[in-house]
Structures are given as structure tokens and as C-alpha cells.
Design a protein around this motif. Structure first.
Motif, PDB file in Angstrom:
ATOM      1  N   GLU A   1     -18.172  15.866  46.496  1.00  0.00           N
ATOM      2  CA  GLU A   1     -18.355  15.180  45.776  1.00  0.00           C
ATOM      3  C   GLU A   1     -19.070  15.664  44.189  1.00  0.00           C
ATOM      4  OE1 GLU A   1     -17.137  11.895  44.324  1.00  0.00           O
ATOM      5  OE2 GLU A   1     -18.237  10.463  46.017  1.00  0.00           O
ATOM      6  N   PRO A   2     -20.728  16.165  44.958  1.00  0.00           N
ATOM      7  CA  PRO A   2     -21.072  16.813  43.241  1.00  0.00           C
ATOM      8  C   PRO A   2     -20.556  18.139  42.584  1.00  0.00           C
ATOM      9  CG  PRO A   2     -22.432  16.675  46.207  1.00  0.00           C
ATOM     10  CD  PRO A   2     -20.835  16.423  46.255  1.00  0.00           C
ATOM     11  N   GLY A   3     -19.325  17.877  43.111  1.00  0.00           N
ATOM     12  CA  GLY A   3     -18.973  19.444  41.756  1.00  0.00           C
ATOM     13  C   GLY A   3     -19.264  20.240  42.130  1.00  0.00           C
ATOM     14  N   SER A   4     -20.339  20.867  43.208  1.00  0.00           N
ATOM     15  CA  SER A   4     -20.810  22.310  43.335  1.00  0.00           C
ATOM     16  C   SER A   4     -20.286  22.976  43.936  1.00  0.00           C
ATOM     17  CB  SER A   4     -22.344  22.367  44.074  1.00  0.00           C
ATOM     18  OG  SER A   4     -23.244  22.944  44.898  1.00  0.00           O
TER      19      SER A   4
ATOM     20  N   LEU B   1     -12.537  14.333  42.597  1.00  0.00           N
ATOM     21  CA  LEU B   1     -13.076  13.960  42.987  1.00  0.00           C
ATOM     22  C   LEU B   1     -14.646  14.895  42.163  1.00  0.00           C
ATOM     23  CD1 LEU B   1     -14.053  13.762  47.194  1.00  0.00           C
ATOM     24  CD2 LEU B   1     -13.743  12.525  45.036  1.00  0.00           C
ATOM     25  N   ALA B   2     -15.239  15.194  42.062  1.00  0.00           N
ATOM     26  CA  ALA B   2     -16.363  16.261  40.968  1.00  0.00           C
ATOM     27  C   ALA B   2     -15.915  15.819  39.847  1.00  0.00           C
ATOM     28  CB  ALA B   2     -16.095  17.639  41.806  1.00  0.00           C
ATOM     29  N   LEU B   3     -16.475  17.046  39.083  1.00  0.00           N
ATOM     30  CA  LEU B   3     -15.660  17.099  37.702  1.00  0.00           C
ATOM     31  C   LEU B   3     -13.604  17.602  37.053  1.00  0.00           C
ATOM     32  CD1 LEU B   3     -19.435  18.384  36.178  1.00  0.00           C
ATOM     33  CD2 LEU B   3     -17.720  15.911  35.453  1.00  0.00           C
TER      34      LEU B   3
ATOM     35  N   THR C   1     -26.574  17.730  39.816  1.00  0.00           N
ATOM     36  CA  THR C   1     -26.099  18.929  40.581  1.00  0.00           C
ATOM     37  C   THR C   1     -26.863  19.911  40.283  1.00  0.00           C
ATOM     38  OG1 THR C   1     -24.010  17.213  40.973  1.00  0.00           O
ATOM     39  CG2 THR C   1     -24.481  19.829  42.166  1.00  0.00           C
ATOM     40  N   TRP C   2     -27.278  20.586  41.542  1.00  0.00           N
ATOM     41  CA  TRP C   2     -28.561  21.993  41.240  1.00  0.00           C
ATOM     42  C   TRP C   2     -26.873  23.280  41.182  1.00  0.00           C
ATOM     43  CZ3 TRP C   2     -29.846  25.806  44.162  1.00  0.00           C
ATOM     44  CH2 TRP C   2     -30.620  27.597  43.248  1.00  0.00           C
ATOM     45  N   ASN C   3     -27.604  24.229  39.816  1.00  0.00           N
ATOM     46  CA  ASN C   3     -26.097  25.064  40.196  1.00  0.00           C
ATOM     47  C   ASN C   3     -27.190  26.065  39.955  1.00  0.00           C
ATOM     48  OD1 ASN C   3     -23.515  23.862  40.582  1.00  0.00           O
ATOM     49  ND2 ASN C   3     -23.169  23.170  39.063  1.00  0.00           N
TER      50      ASN C   3
ATOM     51  N   GLN D   1     -21.226  22.572  34.602  1.00  0.00           N
ATOM     52  CA  GLN D   1     -20.190  21.918  35.736  1.00  0.00           C
ATOM     53  C   GLN D   1     -19.177  22.063  36.310  1.00  0.00           C
ATOM     54  OE1 GLN D   1     -23.038  21.024  37.495  1.00  0.00           O
ATOM     55  NE2 GLN D   1     -21.805  20.115  39.400  1.00  0.00           N
TER      56      GLN D   1
ATOM     57  N   PHE E   1     -18.016  25.476  38.446  1.00  0.00           N
ATOM     58  CA  PHE E   1     -18.822  25.698  39.345  1.00  0.00           C
ATOM     59  C   PHE E   1     -18.499  25.467  40.401  1.00  0.00           C
ATOM     60  CE2 PHE E   1     -21.748  27.592  37.145  1.00  0.00           C
ATOM     61  CZ  PHE E   1     -22.945  28.727  37.229  1.00  0.00           C
ATOM     62  N   GLU E   2     -17.053  24.032  40.430  1.00  0.00           N
ATOM     63  CA  GLU E   2     -16.500  23.071  41.575  1.00  0.00           C
ATOM     64  C   GLU E   2     -16.502  24.446  42.257  1.00  0.00           C
ATOM     65  OE1 GLU E   2     -15.689  19.671  38.565  1.00  0.00           O
ATOM     66  OE2 GLU E   2     -14.087  20.319  39.493  1.00  0.00           O
TER      67      GLU E   2
END
Lengths: 185, 653
Positions: free
Chosen positions: A123-126, B460-462, B570-572, B578, B581-582
Motif C-alpha cells: 500500500e505505501p508504494g515504497s 494499490l499505491a500510486l 511514505t519515506w523514500n 513516489q 519508487f514502487e
């Protein structure tokens, strides 16, 4: 009928409470033994409870890209673990719960929890979370067939997929937790 | 009697719908789409109620038309419990698909030849219903071809795309190879009966020599296995399914490939029994290998529809596995166990058609919103398309067979049917069946990894590309169609007993008597016998889960911080941008690819090692016999002369 339901609920609650209260201790115990075997001191035996207290006092931070899945996953995962603890006789063998589905249900309940953890960590996309999720699923699928094979041997020996009948196998009576060592993985 | 009328009126409904939509599309395309959807729902409801009645009454019924067909006679349909089950499967999925098609065609195909698409849609459903209910070999083959051709038209419907033509070609070629084998099988059978009707084929197994029966078995396996997508005959499936419009992919994957299953069950249990137990082991081994390899392919696939197509192959493997075990157990004399295995297989077939239909339709919804199905480009859709995401989550949970959804109910039963083999006296079965069960478990975990990857990279995510950022939720009819299936997945998951009661008489109609059934069930509880082997109560699982989920919330509220959570970026590693970085879907399945590198042969493995040598062999053969066709008249006259002499000598002997 009413009495049975009451008994069931009280036993279930007692089982859940026992598991909830004891599991931080057992978790630390495993860490401690591991440390001792490696020649370290390891954490104090109550470390699990200290950690939990610390986590409960902390603020929760959620990524702004996350959705409802991220919020609900901890509860679902927690529920699946509680579910599993009801199925495995720890405090008391709740035989009536075996109508639910036996050993196969147990495996798939763990799978359900893992599924939600794996999608929530995306979910956080990291990049790091994705890597973790990928490896979690990877390890699960390496472990699961081995675990199933071990369990099915016991199922075929006891002639039942109900968990108590597997426990009551004569060869296991000396070390009745044997089959569930595999769950430690 | 009522069943007959209902079924006949549903046939009428499909034909009217086809004609009407074709005519109406000349006036208004929108009107034609609406009519098509509504008439589709009505006709499917009619055939659904007819087949449900037939299954509840446990008896066959006839539909006879005064239509004379050369070589066949009267056009007659016999709907026995097995056929009724497949009609139920077809109609049950076709109802939501019809509703969905309204919105889908309006958004995607309004500029194309909608009338033809709608008309073919109805004829496609009709042809599938007729295939499973016909009672004559010739009619069966004709309808089989009609069904294949209509779906071929759908595969090549995207005329601007060259890859669709290629896919269509492979599809047509493979299915025709299959049909050729079926034709030979039917001709061999007809030699012994002098008749093509299924009634005369029934129980012909006693009269056939053993070697011929084995040959027939292989031909049937190739013929129907091609349709069912058994590896290595599956190569058309991942090509053809992604090319068809999504509501058709849902039908093709959910229902059409099941006609292969129908054919195998019909042929083997009705026509060819008794058979040696090794046949069952062969089918079961092929099925489980199909399941494992197909899901490994699915896990590394990045096109959603191709991923789903591979997963369909996997599920056909899972469906065929209990059929194989039923064959083994039947020929070893364990008829009650065989009946149970067969029911498990059919139950999973029904469940697969529901969740795979759901997922294919959702893939169509995603495609119409984002215009891409590449997992690498999607992302973050849960915020833009919340309902679609929710239904996809349900579909994923069902296909990964997690409780309390329908996939779990049938997979639980399949596991039990395999584990019950401990009663069998044959060592080979005792060893192999638990191994099959373990491999089934492996398939389940890879499936979970696959759908975690699919769900998380789509929703999910972006968003990973610009076109996805502007996506919006699909139209109401599409949501109703998919929502219906999602609800069905849950309902069957918590009340499988109803489906089991419908299925329970099918084995008997195939002469698999189950005098002492190995299972008993009531409305929310299934028990396997011998007493205490296993039991299953899906309703209780749902109740317990819903009770337990709030506990975590309550505990965390009591012990934890009283404030709500804080939302932040989110910390990247301190870098912005962002979406870049997924974790990509390719990266997600990379460990799988490494671990299964031995098994994960690239897709053209079959192409290089099976089909190319085969094609080269045929080419060489053609080359070798070319000198005969020299092109000169004298030589041809000579051939005729020589043939004449040989014939005369033959006759005089």
C-alpha cells in the motif's frame, strides 16, 4: 443447547485469553534460547511485554497513499491468528470447533492472514515494502508444501483431518506438539 | 414437463434476441445493446430455472423438435443430470455477463458493429447449451464447431489489431486439431453401433477391444483436452482469451472451456467404462502438472488478461484432478469415493466459472477505464474505482481459495477426496494421491502470490502512468454484473450444501452408484464419513471471523493510543517521485522466476520442443511424397491403372 453455547463461548474466550497473554512470553523465550545457543545473553524474559507496551504508547503513522485495506489488515491478521489459536488445542481442546474444517482450514486461515499482510505492505508504494511482501509470499510457498506433506502424513496415519485426532496419535502422545513445530516456520 | 417448456422458451429467447439485436442495431445501437442485455437475462433465467428444476427432481427430460436432419433423424435433446448441471453453469454465469455487457459494449464497442456482437453473444450461449444437451454424435460435432467458430469471431473482433488475427489463427488451428481427434473417436464408436446417438454409445465399453479403448481414450484426451486447456495443448488459451471482448472472455474462460470437461466425463463414464485404473492416474497426473506449471506462468505474467487465462488453465487442472481420481477409484471398485470425487470436481468447475467470470469482467472494467491491462502501467485504482477494487479483492480471495469464499469450499472438498484415498488398498494410489494433494497446496500458495501481485499492482499505491490517473468508476450495469458474481462467490462459500444437494445425483446418472455415500450434509454442515474423518461448517467460519475481527480493534483501542492515526508521505530515502519508487510487478515475481527457473521454461518451450518438430515432421513428410505428384498426366493415368489392378486382385482373392 444454551448451556453448550455458553460453555463454548467461555472456553473459547479462555483459550484466546491464554494465547494472548502467553504468546509474548513464548516469543521471547524462543529468542532467549536462540541467543543462548549462539553464546549471547538474549533479552530478558519479559521483553515481549515491554515491547508491546512501547508499541501501544506510540502514535500510528499511515502513508497517505494507503487505503482502507492498510487500516483493516492488522485486525484481519489478528483475527486469523486468534482463529488459528482456537483450532489448535493449547489451553483446552475445544472439540466442537472441529466441525469448522480441521487442519486444512487451519492452513488456509494462515494463508488468508498472509494474503492481507502481503497486499497491505504494497500500500505505501515504497520499494522496501514491496520487496518484503514479495519475499513473504516466496517463503510461504516454499514452506507450505513441506508443511502440507508433513501434516498429510499425520492425517493418513490418524485417518482424520480433525486436529484432536491427530494429537491423539499414539506415537505423538510423548511429544504431542510435534506436528505444530512445522508451524513455527 | 415444466422443464421442457422453460428450456424451449429460453432457446426461443436466445434466437429472438439474436435476430432482434441485429435488426435494431440498424436503427439505434444503444437500443440494441439494451435489448440484448435484457433478453439475455430473461433467456438465461429461463434455462437456469429449467436446469435447476431438473437437478432438484433428479430426472432426465427430453426436448424433441420435428426437425429432420440428414443421417440423424429427429433433432432431439436429452437433458440428464450431468447436462442439466452444465446448463446451470452456463446460464448462471451468463446472467451477470448479460447485465455487464450493457455497460461494457456502450463504453467500448459503440463505434463498432454492435448488432453483430450482440447477436453472436446470444448464439454463443445457445450453442454452448445445445452442445451439452444434444444426444447425437453428429449434432454434437456440428454444434462443437459452431461454438468454436462463434468464439473465433469474437477473438478476431478487434480488426485493427494484428495480434488478434494471429491469436485467432492459433485458436482455430488448435481447436480443429482437437475436433479432428473427436471426429475420429466418434467414427470409431459409430463403427460398433451403426448409429451416432449417445444412447447407443452408452455402455459400449464392454464390446470394444482394450487396445481400441486406449486409443479412444487418448483421442478424447487430446480432443477435449485442447478445449479444456490441458498442458501442452493449452497454447491457444493465453493467446485467444485476452483478445476477445471481456464479457466474452468471461464466458470463454468460465464456461466454454468447461465443455471439454463435460466431454471427458460423458465419454469416459458413460461410453467407455469399464476402463483400467491407470487411465485415471494418467489424467490426474496431467491435471496436476497442468495446474502447477500454469500457475507458475501466471505468476510471472504482466498482462492481466493473460494472467487470468493462465490461471484458467491452472483451475482446469484442479477441476480435472478429482475427475482423474474419480476414474481411478471407480475402476478400483470404490464407487462411493469416486462419486464424491466427481462431485468435488464439478463443484470446483462451478466455482471457477463464477470467480473467473468475475475477474475477467473486472479486467474489462479496468481496460475500459484505463485503456491498458499492463500491470506495469496500472496502480492506485482503489481510490478511483473503489467498487471495482472491492470486487476484485473478493474475486482474488475466492480464486486463492481462502475461507469463507466458494473457492475454499470446493478446494477443501478436493483435498478431502484425495486424502480419503487412505481407504484404498492399492499402494500406488496411497502414495500418489497425497502427493497430488501437496501439489494442490503448492498451486494454492503460488496462486496467492500471483493475485497479491495482480491486486496490489493494479489497485494499490500510486498510478504508474498518466492514463491511469484520469480513470473513473465504470457504469452501473457493469457494477451490478460484477457485484452479482461477488455476492454469489460469498453465498456459495458459506452455503455449499445447496450446491452439493444439486450435484448429489449426477454420479448415479453416470452409473457410479453410491450406495453408502462418503459424505452427509445439512444446510450449514458437511461431514465426511467414516464418522469423524472431517467436517466442514462454512457458515460457522464466517460467523467466527466476523466475531474475531472486532476483537483486535477493541484491544488496540483499549490499550493503544486514543488518537487517530497520522497520515504522511511514505519515506523514500528522501527522494521525491513516489510512483517511480514502487515495487514493480516484474520485480515482485522475480524470486518466483528464479526458484522455478527449471520449471519456468519460457512459453515457447512447447512451441520449440513440441509443435515445431511436429510441423517440421509434417513438412518433411510432404516433401518426401512430393515426387508422387509429378504433375504429368501420364503418371496420374498410370496411378489409376495400378489402383484398378490392385483392386481387381484384391477382389479376386
Amino acid at each position: 443447547m444454551k448451556l453448550i453455547i455458553l460453555q463454548f463461548i467461555s472456553l473459547g474466550a479462555a483459550q484466546i485469553l491464554t494465547v494472548l497473554l502467553l504468546s509474548p512470553f513464548i516469543n521471547t523465550l524462543i529468542k532467549k534460547i536462540k541467543a543462548l545457543l549462539q553464546g549471547r545473553y538474549g533479552p530478558p524474559l519479559l521483553q515481549g511485554y515491554y515491547d508491546l507496551t512501547k508499541y501501544f504508547c506510540k502514535e500510528s503513522v499511515v502513508s497517505k497513499h494507503a487505503s482502507w485495506i492498510f487500516i483493516t489488515t492488522p485486525y484481519i491478521y489478528f483475527a486469523t491468528t486468534l482463529f488459528a489459536s482456537l483450532l489448535i488445542p493449547t489451553f483446552y481442546d475445544i472439540a466442537s470447533l472441529n466441525v469448522l474444517g480441521g487442519i486444512i482450514l487451519l492452513i488456509y486461515i494462515f494463508g488468508l492472514g498472509r494474503f492481507f499482510v502481503a497486499i497491505a505492505s504494497m500500500e505505501p508504494g515504497s520499494g522496501f515494502c514491496g520487496m518484503a511482501s514479495s519475499r513473504e509470499m516466496m517463503l510461504a510457498l516454499l514452506i507450505e508444501p513441506v508443511m502440507l506433506l508433513a501434516l498429510f502424513v499425520l492425517v493418513l496415519m490418524s485417518g482424520s483431518t480433525n486436529i484432536p485426532s491427530i494429537f491423539n496419535l499414539p506415537m505423538l502422545s510423548s511429544c504431542s506438539f510435534c506436528p505444530f513445530y512445522s508451524f513455527c516456520c | 414437463m415444466l422443464e421442457t417448456i422453460l428450456l424451449q422458451s429460453s432457446f426461443l429467447g436466445f434466437i429472438t434476441a439474436a435476430a432482434l439485436t441485429l435488426a435494431l442495431s440498424k436503427v439505434s445501437k444503444k437500443l440494441s445493446i439494451y435489448f440484448s442485455g435484457i433478453l439475455g437475462v430473461i433467456s438465461c433465467c429461463l434455462s437456469l430455472s429449467s436446469s435447476t428444476l431438473a437437478l432438484l427432481n433428479h430426472k432426465s427430460f427430453l426436448v424433441t423438435y420435428q426437425l429432420l436432419i440428414p443421417l440423424v433423424g429427429k433433432f432431439q435433446l436429452v437433458i440428464d443430470p450431468l447436462a442439466a448441471f452444465f446448463i446451470l453453469l452456463i446460464s448462471l454465469l451468463s446472467i451477470p455477463v448479460s447485465i455487464y455487457s450493457i455497460g461494457y459494449l456502450k463504453s467500448e464497442y459503440i463505434n463498432k458493429n454492435v448488432g453483430l456482437l450482440c447477436a453472436l453473444f446470444h448464439l454463443f450461449i445457445l450453442s454452448m447449451i445445445l452442445v451439452v444437451s444434444t444426444n447425437n454424435g453428429i449434432v454434437f460435432l456440428i454444434l462443437w464447431e459452431v461454438m468454436t467458430l462463434i468464439s473465433f469471431f469474437f477473438v478476431i473482433s478487434d480488426t485493427e489489431n494484428n495480434s488478434s488475427k494471429h491469436a485467432g489463427f492459433i485458436y482455430l488451428l488448435m481447436t480443429h486439431i482437437g475436433s479432428a481427434f473427436l471426429l475420429i473417436a466418434f467414427l470409431i464408436l459409430a463403427q460398433y453401433t451403426n448409429d451416432f446417438s449417445f444412447t447407443s454409445f452408452t455402455q459400449i465399453g464392454d464390446q470394444l477391444p482394450a487396445k481400441l479403448k486406449l486409443l479412444l481414450f487418448i483421442f478424447i484426451l487430446i480432443g477435449f483436452g485442447t478445449k479444456a486447456g490441458l498442458i501442452p495443448l493449452h497454447i491457444w488459451l493465453p493467446e485467444a482469451h485476452p483478445q476477445a471482448p471481456s464479457h466474452i472472455s468471461a464466458l470463454m474462460s468460465g464456461v466454454m472451456i468447461k465443455t471439454g470437461l463435460y466431454g471427458i466425463i460423458r465419454f469416459i463414464f458413460s461410453f467407455l467404462s469399464p476402463f483400467p485404473y491407470s487411465w485415471g492416474l494418467i489424467l490426474a497426473t496431467i491435471s496436476i502438472l497442468t495446474a502447477v506449471t500454469a500457475i507458475i506462468y501466471a505468476s510471472t505474467e504482466n498482462n492481466l488478461k493473460r494472467l487470468l487465462a493462465f490461471s484458467s488453465i491452472e483451475n482446469m487442472g484442479i477441476v480435472m484432478l478429482p475427475i482423474g481420481s474419480a476414474m481411478t477409484l471407480f475402476s478400483l471398485g470404490y464407487t462411493s469415493l469416486a462419486a464424491f470425487s466427481l462431485i468435488c470436481g464439478l463443484f470446483h468447475a462451478l466455482n471457477h466459472s463464477l470467480f473467473k467470470g468475475l475477474l475477467f469482467m473486472l479486467a474489462g472494467a479496468i481496460n475500459s477505464a484505463c485503456h491498458t491491462l499492463n500491470l506495469e502501467k496500472l496502480g492506485g485504482l482503489i481510490k478511483l474505482m473503489p467498487q471495482t477494487a472491492f470486487f476484485f479483492l473478493i474475486g482474488s480471495l475466492a480464486i486463492c481459495s481462502f475461507p469463507p469464499f466458494n473457492g475454499f469450499a470446493s478446494e477443501w472438498l478436493i483435498f478431502q477426496s484425495l486424502l480419503l484415498s487412505f481407504q484404498v488398498k492399492l499402494e500406488l494410489v496411497k502414495i500418489l494421491f497425497p502427493v497430488f494433494a501437496v501439489l494442490l497446496g503448492l498451486t494454492g500458495t503460488i496462486c496467492a502470490a500471483t493475485f497479491v501481485k495482480a491486486f496490489s499492482s493494479i489497485f494499490l499505491a500510486l498510478p504508474r502512468s498518466h492514463q491511469v490517473k484520469n480513470a473513473c468508476e465504470v457504469s452501473l450495469s457493469m457494477k451490478i454484473g460484477t457485484g452479482m458474481l461477488a455476492v454469489l462467490c460469498l453465498t456459495i462459500g458459506i452455503a455449499p450444501s445447496f450446491v452439493l444437494s444439486l450435484l448429489s445425483k449426477i454420479p448415479e446418472s453416470l452409473n457410479i452408484s453410491s450406495e453408502s455415500p462418503v459424505y452427509s450434509f445439512n444446510y450449514n454442515f458437511i461431514q465426511l464419513l467414516p464418522q469423524g474423518f472431517a467436517s466442514f461448517s462454512p457458515t460457522a467460519i464466517l460467523v467466527l471471523l466476523t466475531v474475531l475481527i472486532p476483537i483486535g480493534y477493541i484491544v488496540s483501542r483499549i490499550l493503544g493510543q486514543k488518537t487517530n492515526y497520522r497520515k504522511t508521505e511514505t519515506w523514500n530515502c528522501g527522494v521525491t517521485g513516489q510512483a517511480d519508487f514502487e515495487y514493480t510487478p516484474t520485480a515482485y515475481s522475480q524470486p518466483l522466476e528464479v526458484v522455478f527457473s527449471e520449471l519456468h521454461t519460457p512459453e515457447n518451450f512447447y512451441h520449440d520442443h513440441l509443435y515445431i518438430p511436429l510441423i517440421n515432421g509434417i513438412k518433411n513428410l510432404a516433401h518426401a511424397i512430393r515426387p508422387i505428384q509429378a504433375g504429368s498426366l501420364q503418371i496420374y493415368l498410370g496411378y489409376i491403372f495400378i489402383t484398378l489392378i490392385i483392386c481387381l486382385v484384391w477382389l479376386s482373392l
